[in-house]
Design a protein around this motif. Structure first.
Motif, PDB file in Angstrom:
ATOM      1  N   GLU A  81       0.831  -1.213   0.000  1.00 37.05           N
ATOM      2  CA  GLU A  81       0.000   0.000   0.000  1.00 37.05           C
ATOM      3  C   GLU A  81       0.866   1.264   0.000  1.00 37.05           C
ATOM      4  OE1 GLU A  81      -2.672  -0.055   3.316  1.00 37.05           O
ATOM      5  OE2 GLU A  81      -3.570   1.881   2.858  1.00 37.05           O
ATOM      6  N   TYR A  82       1.970   1.239   0.742  1.00 40.82           N
ATOM      7  CA  TYR A  82       2.796   2.445   0.886  1.00 40.82           C
ATOM      8  C   TYR A  82       4.095   2.355   0.103  1.00 40.82           C
ATOM      9  CZ  TYR A  82      -0.543   3.433   4.543  1.00 40.82           C
ATOM     10  OH  TYR A  82      -1.714   3.670   5.226  1.00 40.82           O
ATOM     11  N   ASP A  83       4.214   1.378  -0.795  1.00 43.56           N
ATOM     12  CA  ASP A  83       5.467   1.173  -1.514  1.00 43.56           C
ATOM     13  C   ASP A  83       5.549   2.046  -2.767  1.00 43.56           C
ATOM     14  OD1 ASP A  83       7.867  -0.867  -1.754  1.00 43.56           O
ATOM     15  OD2 ASP A  83       7.025  -0.591  -3.768  1.00 43.56           O
ATOM     16  N   GLY A  84       6.670   2.719  -2.938  1.00 46.47           N
ATOM     17  CA  GLY A  84       6.865   3.617  -4.068  1.00 46.47           C
ATOM     18  C   GLY A  84       6.900   2.896  -5.410  1.00 46.47           C
ATOM     19  N   LEU A  85       7.496   1.714  -5.444  1.00 44.65           N
ATOM     20  CA  LEU A  85       7.564   0.956  -6.698  1.00 44.65           C
ATOM     21  C   LEU A  85       6.162   0.570  -7.169  1.00 44.65           C
ATOM     22  CD1 LEU A  85      10.557  -1.525  -6.133  1.00 44.65           C
ATOM     23  CD2 LEU A  85      10.462   0.360  -7.782  1.00 44.65           C
ATOM     24  N   VAL A  86       5.328   0.164  -6.226  1.00 39.67           N
ATOM     25  CA  VAL A  86       3.950  -0.215  -6.573  1.00 39.67           C
ATOM     26  C   VAL A  86       3.200   1.005  -7.098  1.00 39.67           C
ATOM     27  CG1 VAL A  86       1.740  -1.034  -5.647  1.00 39.67           C
ATOM     28  CG2 VAL A  86       3.868  -2.133  -4.939  1.00 39.67           C
ATOM     29  N   ALA A  87       3.349   2.143  -6.402  1.00 39.93           N
ATOM     30  CA  ALA A  87       2.640   3.364  -6.809  1.00 39.93           C
ATOM     31  C   ALA A  87       3.056   3.776  -8.224  1.00 39.93           C
ATOM     32  CB  ALA A  87       2.918   4.480  -5.811  1.00 39.93           C
TER      33      ALA A  87
ATOM     34  N   LEU B 118      -1.268   7.208  14.727  1.00 38.91           N
ATOM     35  CA  LEU B 118      -0.452   8.390  15.035  1.00 38.91           C
ATOM     36  C   LEU B 118       1.048   8.088  14.994  1.00 38.91           C
ATOM     37  CD1 LEU B 118      -2.544  10.073  17.896  1.00 38.91           C
ATOM     38  CD2 LEU B 118      -2.548  10.574  15.444  1.00 38.91           C
ATOM     39  N   SER B 119       1.415   6.812  15.177  1.00 36.99           N
ATOM     40  CA  SER B 119       2.841   6.490  15.102  1.00 36.99           C
ATOM     41  C   SER B 119       3.311   6.463  13.646  1.00 36.99           C
ATOM     42  CB  SER B 119       3.147   5.157  15.797  1.00 36.99           C
ATOM     43  OG  SER B 119       2.551   4.093  15.092  1.00 36.99           O
ATOM     44  N   THR B 120       2.393   6.222  12.718  1.00 34.32           N
ATOM     45  CA  THR B 120       2.790   6.219  11.307  1.00 34.32           C
ATOM     46  C   THR B 120       2.448   7.550  10.639  1.00 34.32           C
ATOM     47  OG1 THR B 120       0.682   5.148  10.785  1.00 34.32           O
ATOM     48  CG2 THR B 120       2.597   3.718  10.966  1.00 34.32           C
ATOM     49  N   GLN B 128      -8.186  10.864   7.083  1.00 36.77           N
ATOM     50  CA  GLN B 128      -7.214   9.827   7.458  1.00 36.77           C
ATOM     51  C   GLN B 128      -7.557   9.225   8.819  1.00 36.77           C
ATOM     52  OE1 GLN B 128      -3.835  12.405   6.931  1.00 36.77           O
ATOM     53  NE2 GLN B 128      -3.218  11.403   5.023  1.00 36.77           N
ATOM     54  N   ILE B 129      -8.063  10.042   9.721  1.00 34.70           N
ATOM     55  CA  ILE B 129      -8.490   9.508  11.028  1.00 34.70           C
ATOM     56  C   ILE B 129      -9.660   8.539  10.826  1.00 34.70           C
ATOM     57  CG2 ILE B 129      -9.505  10.050  13.276  1.00 34.70           C
ATOM     58  CD1 ILE B 129      -8.017  12.715  13.210  1.00 34.70           C
ATOM     59  N   ARG B 130     -10.629   8.971  10.015  1.00 33.26           N
ATOM     60  CA  ARG B 130     -11.789   8.105   9.766  1.00 33.26           C
ATOM     61  C   ARG B 130     -11.357   6.775   9.159  1.00 33.26           C
ATOM     62  NH1 ARG B 130     -16.908  10.799   9.664  1.00 33.26           N
ATOM     63  NH2 ARG B 130     -16.631  12.945  10.369  1.00 33.26           N
ATOM     64  N   LYS B 131     -10.437   6.838   8.198  1.00 32.77           N
ATOM     65  CA  LYS B 131      -9.909   5.621   7.580  1.00 32.77           C
ATOM     66  C   LYS B 131      -9.164   4.774   8.605  1.00 32.77           C
ATOM     67  CE  LYS B 131     -10.200   4.487   3.211  1.00 32.77           C
ATOM     68  NZ  LYS B 131     -10.938   3.215   2.921  1.00 32.77           N
ATOM     69  N   GLY B 132      -8.398   5.470   9.465  1.00 34.50           N
ATOM     70  CA  GLY B 132      -7.555   4.784  10.443  1.00 34.50           C
ATOM     71  C   GLY B 132      -8.345   3.985  11.462  1.00 34.50           C
ATOM     72  N   GLN B 151      -8.108  14.016  17.215  1.00 36.36           N
ATOM     73  CA  GLN B 151      -7.561  15.294  16.738  1.00 36.36           C
ATOM     74  C   GLN B 151      -6.827  16.009  17.869  1.00 36.36           C
ATOM     75  OE1 GLN B 151     -11.322  16.743  15.490  1.00 36.36           O
ATOM     76  NE2 GLN B 151     -11.060  16.167  13.333  1.00 36.36           N
ATOM     77  N   ALA B 152      -7.445  16.028  19.052  1.00 36.71           N
ATOM     78  CA  ALA B 152      -6.835  16.722  20.194  1.00 36.71           C
ATOM     79  C   ALA B 152      -5.509  16.046  20.576  1.00 36.71           C
ATOM     80  CB  ALA B 152      -7.798  16.717  21.370  1.00 36.71           C
ATOM     81  N   ALA B 153      -5.491  14.720  20.555  1.00 32.65           N
ATOM     82  CA  ALA B 153      -4.269  13.996  20.929  1.00 32.65           C
ATOM     83  C   ALA B 153      -3.153  14.305  19.936  1.00 32.65           C
ATOM     84  CB  ALA B 153      -4.535  12.498  20.986  1.00 32.65           C
ATOM     85  N   ALA B 154      -3.504  14.354  18.652  1.00 33.51           N
ATOM     86  CA  ALA B 154      -2.497  14.644  17.631  1.00 33.51           C
ATOM     87  C   ALA B 154      -1.964  16.064  17.814  1.00 33.51           C
ATOM     88  CB  ALA B 154      -3.094  14.476  16.236  1.00 33.51           C
ATOM     89  N   GLN B 155      -2.864  16.994  18.110  1.00 35.33           N
ATOM     90  CA  GLN B 155      -2.440  18.391  18.318  1.00 35.33           C
ATOM     91  C   GLN B 155      -1.559  18.509  19.562  1.00 35.33           C
ATOM     92  OE1 GLN B 155      -6.153  20.470  18.238  1.00 35.33           O
ATOM     93  NE2 GLN B 155      -6.341  20.204  16.009  1.00 35.33           N
ATOM     94  N   ALA B 156      -1.957  17.797  20.621  1.00 29.84           N
ATOM     95  CA  ALA B 156      -1.167  17.855  21.864  1.00 29.84           C
ATOM     96  C   ALA B 156       0.241  17.308  21.627  1.00 29.84           C
ATOM     97  CB  ALA B 156      -1.877  17.061  22.957  1.00 29.84           C
ATOM     98  N   ALA B 157       0.322  16.223  20.850  1.00 32.38           N
ATOM     99  CA  ALA B 157       1.631  15.624  20.587  1.00 32.38           C
ATOM    100  C   ALA B 157       2.501  16.536  19.738  1.00 32.38           C
ATOM    101  CB  ALA B 157       1.450  14.273  19.901  1.00 32.38           C
ATOM    102  N   ALA B 158       1.856  17.344  18.896  1.00 38.79           N
ATOM    103  CA  ALA B 158       2.611  18.235  18.001  1.00 38.79           C
ATOM    104  C   ALA B 158       3.168  19.432  18.764  1.00 38.79           C
ATOM    105  CB  ALA B 158       1.714  18.708  16.867  1.00 38.79           C
ATOM    106  N   ARG B 159       2.555  19.752  19.906  1.00 36.71           N
ATOM    107  CA  ARG B 159       2.994  20.936  20.652  1.00 36.71           C
ATOM    108  C   ARG B 159       4.348  20.734  21.328  1.00 36.71           C
ATOM    109  NH1 ARG B 159      -1.767  21.374  23.686  1.00 36.71           N
ATOM    110  NH2 ARG B 159      -3.308  21.768  22.082  1.00 36.71           N
TER     111      ARG B 159
END
Lengths: 293, 159
Positions: A81-87, B118-120, B128-132, B151-159
Motif C-alpha cells: 500500500e505504501y510502496d513507491g515501486l507499486v505506486a 499516530l505512530s505512522t 485519514q483519522i476516519r480511515k484509520g 484530533q486533540a491527541a495529535a495536536q497535543a503531541a505536536a505541541r
C-alpha cells in the motif's frame, strides 16, 4: 477455544514449506495472513487438520522491479500500500489496496494469500486479471508461471496443484497512453463490496480507444471480465455516451450477479453500471494526461 | 489427533511471558486468559469489530485472528502498555477529556488503532483519522467524540 484442533508447522524456509506440501498435499493448508482463513476457522466453517504457517518465510516478503514488478507472496498488503515501486509501476494496484478491509487487516493480510484464496469479492484477483499478472507456482520439484486468467478457477478455487505454493506475483507495466481506475461500493467502509470495477483505457495517438479492459468483483464466481462492453468501446472516440452504453452492456450482458444479503442482483447490476461510467471517465482523464505529456 | 503443546515466548508490554499453548489458541485469548491482561476485549472474533486490536511487532492487528503461536518471539503491546508509571497516555487523556467513550467496550481497540495511526502519521487529517479507525466499531458514541479526541491527541503531541 474456537477453531478445531490442528497440527501446526511454521517452517522458516520456502524449501521446508514445499517439503511439507510434498508430503501432505491438500491436507496441509497454507496459512498466509490468515485474515480470511482464521475467521472461517473460528466459525469452524474451515477445519484444516494441518496448517503450514508461511509467516516465518522472510524470503517471500519483497517488492522488486526487475523488468516487471514482482511481489513476494507473503508481502503484507500494508507494505504494498505504501510502496513507491507499486505506486509508480502498478498504480491500479496502488489505488485498489486501500479498499481491502481495514488497516489492521492489511497489516496482517498478504498479497499472495488474498490471491490464492480466490474470493470473488476480493480486490486483488480483479487487479491481477486487469493487469495480466502472472503467478509463480512452486513445488518441491518444479516451478511454473500461470497467467492470471488461467489461475482463478471459480469460487475459492485456483489451478494450483496440491503440492504447490504461490510464491510470487508478477505485474507487467501498462501499455503506453493507458489510464486506469479502481472503484468499489460497500455498505460500510471495509466491508466486502456490493460491486466494484477495475477499468483500463488505452488511447491511440489520435485519441480513439485502442484497447480497454473492465473487470468486476463480486458479480460472479470469480473476477468477471466485460468483453462485450469492451468491444463496444474499441476504435471509437471515448465519450460520456459511449461509456454509458458500455456500462449498460457490461451490467446487463457481461455479468450474471447472484445477489446477496446486502444487494439484490438487479442492484448489483445498477451499481456496476454506475461505477463503470465513473471509472471509465477517470481512466480517460488519466490516459489523456499521458497523451499530452 | 493429539496435538502437542507448543512452547512460546512473547514479550507483552515489555514483560517476557513463556507458556506452552495449543496452536489453535487465539492471541486474544492468550492475552486475556493466559497472560491475564483483560484490558484487551473480544467482540466478534471475525476480524470485523476491532475491539481486540493490539500491536504485534509494531503493527496493529486484530488479535482474534492471529494464533498465539504466531506471536512466538514477538512483541505485543496492549492497552495496558499505554499507561506509564501510573500516568495515563496523552491519547487516553484525550479520550477522557473529549468523551471519546461511553460504555468503553471498544475503547482498548480504538486506542490501539489510534496509537498505530499516530505512530505512522502524526498529523492525520479528518479523512485519514476516519480511515484509520474504520476497522473499529463503536455502538455508543456515534464516533464524533472519538474523532475529536484523536484530533486533540495529535495536536497535543505536536505541541
Amino acid at each position: 477455544m474456537k477453531p478445531a484442533p490442528f497440527e501446526y508447522f511454521a517452517p522458516d524456509s520456502l524449501e521446508a514449506a514445499l517439503e511439507l506440501k510434498a508430503q501432505h498435499g491438500d491436507e496441509a493448508k497454507a496459512l498466509a495472513g490468515g485474515q480470511s482463513l482464521i475467521p472461517a476457522m473460528n466459525f469452524r466453517v474451515a477445519q484444516p487438520t494441518l496448517l503450514i504457517d508461511l509467516n516465518r518465510i522472510t524470503e517471500l516478503r519483497y517488492i522488486r522491479k526487475n523488468g516487471a514488478l514482482r511481489i513476494g507472496a507473503m508481502t503484507v498488503q500494508a507494505q504494498a500500500e505504501y510502496d513507491g515501486l507499486v505506486a509508480t509501476h502498478a498504480p491500479l494496484l496502488h489505488e485498489a489496496i486501500p479498499n481491502i478491509a481495514h488497516s489492521q487487516i492489511r497489516n496482517r493480510g498478504t498479497v499472495g494469500g488474498s490471491i490464492a484464496h480466490a474470493d470473488p469479492a476480493s480486490e486483488l484477483p480483479v487487479i491481477c486479471i486487469a493487469l495480466d499478472a502472472r503467478m509463480r507456482a512452486q513445488s518441491k520439484s518444479a516451478g511454473r508461471w500461470i497467467e492470471a486468467r488461467d489461475f482463478f478457477a471459480g469460487l475459492f478455487a485456483t489451478t494450483l496443484q496440491p503440492d504447490e505454493l504461490l510464491v510470487e506475483v508478477e505485474f507487467p507495466g501498462m501499455a503506453q497512453y493507458t489510464g486506469y481506475a479502481f472503484m468499489e461500493l460497500a455498505r460500510r467502509s471495509g466491508d466486502y463490496a456490493m460491486a466494484g470495477v477495475a477499468a483500463l483505457l488505452t488511447l491511440a495517438k489520435d485519441g480513439t480507444c485502442q484497447q480497454a479492459k473492465l473487470v468486476y468483483l463480486n458479480v460472479g464466481d470469480g473476477p468477471v471480465e466485460a468483453s462485450q462492453a469492451v468491444a463496444s468501446l474499441k476504435g471509437t472516440k471515448p465519450s460520456t455516451d459511449a461509456f454509458r452504453h458500455a456500462a449498460l452492456i457490461a451490467s446487463q450482458k457481461d455479468m450474471a450477479p447472484f445477489g446477496n444479503l446486502h444487494a439484490s442482483a438487479d442492484y448489483q447490476r445498477h451499481l456496476s453500471a454506475a461505477l463503470t461510467e465513473r471509472a471509465l471517465a477517470k481512466a480517460l482523464a488519466r490516459a489523456e494526461k499521458t497523451l499530452k505529456s | 489427533v493429539t496435538i502437542a503443546d507448543y512452547p512460546i515466548s512473547v514479550t507483552i508490554n515489555g514483560r517476557a511471558y513463556q507458556h506452552h499453548v495449543e496452536p489453535r489458541l487465539l492471541l486474544a485469548d492468550y492475552i486475556r486468559q493466559v497472560a491475564g491482561l483483560t484490558g484487551t476485549h473480544i467482540g466478534c472474533e471475525t476480524t470485523y469489530c476491532g475491539a481486540c486490536t493490539v500491536l504485534l511487532n509494531g503493527a496493529s492487528v486484530k488479535s482474534c485472528t492471529v494464533f498465539a503461536v504466531q506471536a512466538d518471539q514477538g512483541e505485543v503491546m496492549t492497552v495496558e502498555g499505554l499507561e506509564q508509571e501510573g500516568r495515563l497516555h496523552p491519547l487516553q487523556e484525550a479520550f477522557a477529556e473529549h468523551h471519546g467513550l461511553q460504555c468503553g467496550y471498544c475503547t482498548p481497540g480504538m486506542l490501539m488503532s489510534t496509537y498505530h495511526l499516530l505512530s505512522t502519521n502524526p498529523r492525520p487529517d479528518d479523512k485519514q483519522i476516519r480511515k484509520g479507525i474504520a476497522g473499529n466499531t463503536c455502538r455508543c458514541t456515534g464516533y464524533q467524540n472519538i474523532l475529536k479526541a484523536i484530533q486533540a491527541a495529535a495536536q497535543a503531541a505536536a505541541r
